[in-house]
Scaffold this motif. Structure first.
Motif, mmCIF file in Angstrom:
data_model
loop_
_atom_site.group_PDB
_atom_site.id
_atom_site.type_symbol
_atom_site.label_atom_id
_atom_site.label_comp_id
_atom_site.label_asym_id
_atom_site.label_seq_id
_atom_site.Cartn_x
_atom_site.Cartn_y
_atom_site.Cartn_z
ATOM 1 N N CYS A 28 0.860 -1.187 0.000
ATOM 2 C CA CYS A 28 0.000 0.000 0.000
ATOM 3 C C CYS A 28 0.894 1.233 0.000
ATOM 4 C CB CYS A 28 -0.913 -0.013 1.224
ATOM 5 S SG CYS A 28 -2.012 1.421 1.326
ATOM 6 N N ILE A 29 0.761 2.040 -1.056
ATOM 7 C CA ILE A 29 1.593 3.234 -1.196
ATOM 8 C C ILE A 29 0.737 4.462 -1.462
ATOM 9 C CG2 ILE A 29 3.719 2.048 -1.895
ATOM 10 C CD1 ILE A 29 2.965 2.444 -4.795
ATOM 11 N N GLY A 30 1.321 5.615 -1.257
ATOM 12 C CA GLY A 30 0.653 6.897 -1.457
ATOM 13 C C GLY A 30 1.373 7.940 -0.626
ATOM 14 N N LEU A 31 1.159 9.204 -0.948
ATOM 15 C CA LEU A 31 1.840 10.276 -0.241
ATOM 16 C C LEU A 31 1.356 10.381 1.199
ATOM 17 C CD1 LEU A 31 1.807 13.196 -2.880
ATOM 18 C CD2 LEU A 31 3.338 11.227 -2.720
ATOM 19 N N THR A 32 2.171 11.008 2.041
ATOM 20 C CA THR A 32 1.775 11.293 3.418
ATOM 21 C C THR A 32 0.486 12.119 3.395
ATOM 22 O OG1 THR A 32 4.049 11.266 4.203
ATOM 23 C CG2 THR A 32 2.472 12.481 5.544
ATOM 24 N N GLY A 33 -0.459 11.756 4.247
ATOM 25 C CA GLY A 33 -1.715 12.499 4.327
ATOM 26 C C GLY A 33 -2.793 12.022 3.372
ATOM 27 N N SER A 34 -2.483 10.998 2.572
ATOM 28 C CA SER A 34 -3.492 10.500 1.630
ATOM 29 C C SER A 34 -4.569 9.686 2.340
ATOM 30 C CB SER A 34 -2.837 9.667 0.520
ATOM 31 O OG SER A 34 -2.175 8.545 1.067
ATOM 32 N N GLY A 35 -4.253 9.170 3.545
ATOM 33 C CA GLY A 35 -5.251 8.430 4.313
ATOM 34 C C GLY A 35 -5.046 6.939 4.355
ATOM 35 N N LYS A 36 -3.866 6.463 3.982
ATOM 36 C CA LYS A 36 -3.591 5.020 3.961
ATOM 37 C C LYS A 36 -3.821 4.389 5.335
ATOM 38 C CE LYS A 36 0.726 5.509 2.735
ATOM 39 N NZ LYS A 36 0.854 6.965 2.759
ATOM 40 N N THR A 37 -3.180 4.963 6.347
ATOM 41 C CA THR A 37 -3.238 4.399 7.701
ATOM 42 C C THR A 37 -4.674 4.406 8.230
ATOM 43 O OG1 THR A 37 -1.008 5.239 8.083
ATOM 44 C CG2 THR A 37 -2.242 4.536 10.018
ATOM 45 N N SER A 38 -5.379 5.509 8.031
ATOM 46 C CA SER A 38 -6.763 5.619 8.529
ATOM 47 C C SER A 38 -7.672 4.583 7.878
ATOM 48 C CB SER A 38 -7.316 7.024 8.267
ATOM 49 O OG SER A 38 -6.560 7.986 8.957
ATOM 50 N N LEU A 39 -7.565 4.427 6.559
ATOM 51 C CA LEU A 39 -8.409 3.456 5.853
ATOM 52 C C LEU A 39 -8.122 2.032 6.323
ATOM 53 C CD1 LEU A 39 -8.272 4.892 2.220
ATOM 54 C CD2 LEU A 39 -10.293 4.792 3.692
#
Length: 195
Positions: A28-39
């Motif tokens: 799972c990748i994406g910029l900081t603040g994209s919401g990866k951890t929350s999702l």
């Protein structure tokens, strides 16, 4: 059809545990603040309080009815993104989360990172789930705008990818998106091996 009968018979007559669910290893990748951890935390029914951005990487086992997804989430900060490719090996699918309400600069950076991932030798043949997160924000771009801006049609032609809108407010839609990814992973399992 025989499988369905076998499963029904097993469920009614056998006392043993149900057959194991398949497990898939995803990155799972994406910029900081994209919401990866929350999702991912919401999908694992973890508390949404005190969530902090991932600075290195974390691994979560995300349970679904028909599969378990072992998701390796990589931090999205500038100084970490250059190391993403070191964690790609062994992945069977990719989740890319982007902030659809981000600034033009961040959207451009996300676009470049997604293009890089789609073309990476260890990822280019894998199914991709692209989540356009933060759709609940007023500045959020539509899926059609993102598809056009990210040039997904020409870039990802011939690849298996799904682009879906999402937000923490609608976790059912997020779960549906992951179910579509699981379908792609299952299809890949049943493809005849290429010689």
């Amino acid at each position: 059809m025989v499988t369905d009968r076998t499963e029904c018979f097993r469920a009614l007559c056998c006392k043993g545990p149900p057959p194991p669910r398949p497990e898939y290893d995803l990155v799972c990748i994406g910029l900081t603040g994209s919401g990866k951890t929350s999702l991912l935390s919401q999908l694992c029914s973890e508390s949404a309080e005190n969530i902090v951005s991932t600075t290195g990487f974390s691994i979560k086992a995300v349970p679904f009815q028909n599969a378990i997804l072992n998701v390796k989430e990589l931090g999205g900060a500038d100084n970490i993104r250059k190391y993403w490719s070191r964690y790609y090996q062994g992945s069977q699918g990719v989740i890319f989360v982007l902030d659809s309400a981000s600034s033009e600069d961040d959207l451009e950076t996300a676009r470049n990172e997604l293009h890089s991932a789609l073309q990476h030798p260890q990822l280019c043949t894998l199914p991709f789930l692209i989540l356009a997160n933060h759709q609940d924000k007023p500045a959020a771009r539509s899926v059609q705008e993102i598809k056009k801006y990210f040039e997904l049609e020409p870039l990802a032609r011939g690849k298996r990818w799904i682009l879906k809108p999402c937000s923490l407010d609608d976790m059912e839609a997020v779960k549906d998106s992951f179910s579509l990814l699981i379908n792609l992973l299952e299809e890949r399992d049943f493809e005849p091996s290429r010689m």
